[in-house]
Design an enzyme around this catalytic site. Structure first.
Site, PDB file in Angstrom:
ATOM      1  N   LYS A 121      -1.351  19.052   3.488  1.00 28.72           N
ATOM      2  CA  LYS A 121      -2.191  17.972   4.001  1.00 28.72           C
ATOM      3  C   LYS A 121      -1.327  16.962   4.772  1.00 28.72           C
ATOM      4  O   LYS A 121      -1.640  16.587   5.895  1.00 28.72           O
ATOM      5  CB  LYS A 121      -2.898  17.277   2.819  1.00 28.72           C
ATOM      6  N   ASP A 139      -8.374  16.854   3.266  1.00 29.29           N
ATOM      7  CA  ASP A 139      -8.430  15.909   2.150  1.00 29.29           C
ATOM      8  C   ASP A 139      -9.796  16.041   1.462  1.00 29.29           C
ATOM      9  O   ASP A 139     -10.615  16.896   1.821  1.00 29.29           O
ATOM     10  CB  ASP A 139      -8.173  14.468   2.639  1.00 29.29           C
TER      11      ASP A 139
END
Ligand code: SF4
Length: 210
Positions: A121, A139
């Site tokens: 991420k 996310d």
């Protein structure tokens, strides 16, 4: 609607709805975004933005943070939660950037992934926001919205969602779309309340609402 068509429609509508979506973490240098992203785990971006100026006041650059005692970093970042491990990662990450990359954040996804405390991420966020390269940041908002809208089905694992989205989203659109997912996820397609489908710009194409 096929997934690719659905993805394009979602991209276009969210662009209109949130033309100025951007990263909500404050930074003016690549290494600062790395630190903020690490601090943002289980913490709000707003709180991180309050804490980092205090950190940079005491340790103003990569070298200072690489040389800093972990306990002193921890003392400052503790309000973001997980203070010990975040401080350890920040210190180790800055050491690696100093020693292996001449003080510069590498613009290579695999190299970013090897930095302490940096997962897919974070690496995607850096690639997209700092280096302007294709990126998909999976996310919590991206995962929730992708499932509700019908871009993926029943997939919660961030890497799997990322891989599915790469198949249907034009690479150059990924980074901005994920920022827009955050804005839409906070304002309309919320996690903690019933989503506000009645005022959603995706209501007529979203699978959950059909
Ligand atoms: S229609 Fe409802 S579930 Fe679908 S994206 Fe909009 S708010 Fe979320």
């Amino acid at each position: 609607m096929r997934k690719k068509e659905l993805a394009l429609a979602v991209i276009e509508r969210l662009k209109k709805e949130y033309p100025d979506s951007d990263c909500t973490l404050d930074y003016n240098e690549a290494w600062k975004l790395l630190i903020s992203v690490r601090l943002a785990a289980q913490c709000t971006d707003a709180r991180v933005n309050i804490i980092v100026p205090k950190l940079y006041e005491k340790f103003p650059d990569v070298n200072a943070l690489a040389d800093a005692p972990v306990e002193e970093i921890e003392e400052i970042v503790r309000p973001c939660g997980l203070g010990k491990s975040k401080a350890r990662d920040i210190n180790a990450c800055m050491k690696m950037i100093r020693d292996q990359y001449n003080g510069e954040v590498p613009d290579d996804f695999d190299a970013l992934l090897k930095l302490p405390g940096v997962g897919r991420k974070s690496a995607n966020l850096i690639m997209g926001d700092v280096f302007g390269k294709p990126a998909i940041v999976t996310d919590t908002h991206c995962i929730r919205l992708s499932n509700r809208i019908g871009l993926v089905h029943g997939i919660k694992d961030p890497k799997k969602v990322e891989m599915e989205l790469w198949k249907i989203i034009p690479p150059e659109e990924g980074n901005s779309l994920c920022h827009r997912f955050v804005d839409h996820g906070r304002a309309v397609c919320t996690a903690r309340t019933t989503p506000y489908c009645d005022k959603c710009c995706l209501a007529d194409i979203c699978e959950k609402n059909l």
